[in-house]
Design an enzyme around this catalytic site. Structure first.
Site, mmCIF file in Angstrom:
data_model
loop_
_atom_site.group_PDB
_atom_site.id
_atom_site.type_symbol
_atom_site.label_atom_id
_atom_site.label_comp_id
_atom_site.label_asym_id
_atom_site.label_seq_id
_atom_site.Cartn_x
_atom_site.Cartn_y
_atom_site.Cartn_z
ATOM 1 N N CYS A 86 0.831 -1.217 0.000
ATOM 2 C CA CYS A 86 0.000 0.000 0.000
ATOM 3 C C CYS A 86 0.863 1.263 0.000
ATOM 4 C CB CYS A 86 -1.000 -0.036 1.155
ATOM 5 S SG CYS A 86 -2.289 1.211 0.996
ATOM 6 N N HIS A 196 -3.988 -5.064 0.125
ATOM 7 C CA HIS A 196 -3.574 -5.522 1.455
ATOM 8 C C HIS A 196 -3.668 -7.039 1.531
ATOM 9 C CE1 HIS A 196 -3.306 -1.614 3.504
ATOM 10 N NE2 HIS A 196 -4.141 -1.235 2.543
ATOM 11 N N GLU A 198 -2.841 -8.939 3.890
ATOM 12 C CA GLU A 198 -3.282 -9.358 5.230
ATOM 13 C C GLU A 198 -4.794 -9.257 5.402
ATOM 14 O OE1 GLU A 198 -1.389 -6.843 4.481
ATOM 15 O OE2 GLU A 198 -2.331 -5.021 5.255
#
Lengths: 218, 256
Positions: A86, A196, A198
């Site tokens: 990001c 992202h 995660e």
């Protein structure tokens, strides 16, 4: 034992990045140590670096420079695999147009630009900024970090700015909003993603597993 | 190919348990928030929203532990709302593993809080929750007013202007709940939703009133929502997330 250091410069949610890497390590049965730190000695001794980021670029770059993270990254990308995420990805370009223009680290030639307001999708509906939610990523080149991830599948994004690298051959993945933009960027030891991992469930955890076994060569 | 619309199951939590009532009465226990979040994530939920409805602030540590437990097992975005009053509350929730926080009453009491929060943490993690009711009489042009405290306290604020103001102050997303519809299973207030969605530049999450899968479709196609939030239809096994996604996909909506 693989030591992964998540670079902490006081911006954003590092907990979720560290937890996802730990989870991916368990899934892959890779013995793992995960540190969240800005300590130069730990960053230099780690086997792999993860460079996340959330927030406004001016504040991010101020902290990156204050903690000499830019210097450490320039030197460490020659030595070990680095995954940027990001705003971490955006910070690797030369300059961002956020906050009236911010000089960045400059590992990749190119700029960081904002999505235009009031763009329309294919059905004529206005596209909101930030670009927030699940979007498809087209893998524009083969790479070990794409292993076992279906092409054109979904990852989670939340951002108003995107990387526009000068060298098209450095682009590893494209998404559309509504025109194509760079979702993944790579050169030698660095793989950088706008989404992202995660927060991208199965595909994101797979990408972290791939990173843990990547030798750093495309 | 474009951005997929999102389904967001909502967990109302009281002292560490998921509960769901109709208009805040007849509250039923729906289970353990960590197990439920994990199940929804595995089923393909696009995000999880966790609303802390615990009355006493003394139980706040329970919420932080629950958020930590969810965040270590669920790898999709997690929004936490309820009792967010100070920048430190936001910091605590983000540290516990939340990706976004929902701000409701505190935004009404002090709009500057939204500006400070988005300056400090980025607008991507600031969701302003708007609870609103229709206050115009039949035959008059529609007017919606903002209410706080579970719909008991009128504020005099008009909803569309308020939503615009919150976006100007840095809200990255609007969670829009129709108090008229919440818990009624009669569908979203589509007129309200469309009015707000067309008035702001950030994503709008429709909430309040889902009774069946067509309501989800209508929220997106007619209400112009970017995401739909629902609780009861998923908690008690009426529908699963894959059923909802399949139904929406068959009606031309891009779903993950």
């Amino acid at each position: 034992m693989t030591h992964v250091a998540v670079i902490d410069y006081g911006m954003g949610n590092l907990h979720s990045v560290a937890k996802a890497i730990e989870h991916a390590g368990q899934q892959a049965a890779v013995p793992l140590q995960v540190s969240v730190t800005s300590d130069p000695e730990i960053l230099r001794s780690a086997d792999r670096l993860v460079f996340p980021g959330v927030g406004a670029m001016r504040d991010c770059m101020a902290e990156i420079r204050r903690l000499c993270i830019d210097e450490i990254l320039r030197e460490q990308v020659k030595l070990k695999p680095v995954l940027a995420i990001c705003v971490g990805m955006q910070a690797l370009l030369q300059r961002s147009e956020e906050n009236g223009g911010v000089p960045c680290i400059g590992l990749f030639a190119g700029q960081v630009k904002r999505f235009a307001d009031h763009q329309l999708d294919h059905a004529g509906a206005e596209l909101k900024v930030p670009h927030m939610g699940w979007n498809r990523v087209r893998q524009t080149r083969a790479h070990p970090l794409w292993a076992s991830i279906p092409d054109n599948d979904y990852f989670y994004f939340v951002h108003s700015y995107y990387a526009a690298p000068d060298a098209p051959n450095e682009i590893a993945g494209l998404s559309e909003y509504p025109t194509p933009f760079c979702a993944a960027l790579t050169h030698k030891n660095v793989f950088a993603v706008q989404f992202h991992p995660e927060k991208s469930q199965r595909n994101g955890l797979q990408l972290y597993r791939n990173f843990l076994s990547w030798d750093g060569q495309a | 190919m474009s951005l997929a619309k999102r389904i967001i199951p909502c967990l109302d939590c009281d002292n560490g348990r998921v509960v769901k009532g109709v208009k805040f009465v007849d509250i039923r226990d729906a289970g353990d928030p960590v197990e439920i979040s994990k199940r929804y994530c595995d089923q393909g939920a696009d995000e999880i929203t966790f609303l802390d409805i615990t009355a006493s602030s003394g139980e706040r540590s329970t919420t932080i532990h629950t958020v930590e437990a969810i965040a270590s097992q669920v790898f999709i975005p997690l929004t936490v709302g309820g009792g967010i009053r100070k920048l430190q509350d936001i910091r605590n929730m983000l540290n516990a593993g939340a990706d976004k926080v929902g701000i409701n009453t505190s935004a009404v009491l002090n709009p500057e809080f939204v500006r400070e929060a988005s300056d400090r943490f980025g607008s991507q993690c600031i969701v302003v929750a708007i609870d609103t009711k229709c206050v115009s009489k039949p035959g008059e042009p529609k007017r919606w007013e903002i209410f706080t405290h579970g719909g008991r306290n009128p504020t005099g604020l008009e909803a569309i202007a308020w939503a615009r103001k919150m976006v100007d102050y840095g809200a990255g997303e609007i969670l829009l709940t129709s108090m008229d519809r919440d818990g009624t299973r009669s569908g979203f207030d589509l007129e309200l939703n469309r009015a707000i969605s067309e008035a702001v530049t950030v994503p709008v999450i429709a909430s309040g009133g889902v009774g069946n899968l067509q309501d989800l479709v209508d929220g997106i196609l007619i209400g112009k929502a970017d995401a739909v939030l629902a609780a009861s239809i998923f908690h008690f096994g009426q529908f699963t997330i894959p059923q909802a996604k399949q139904y929406m996909r068959e009606r031309g909506i891009e779903m993950r």
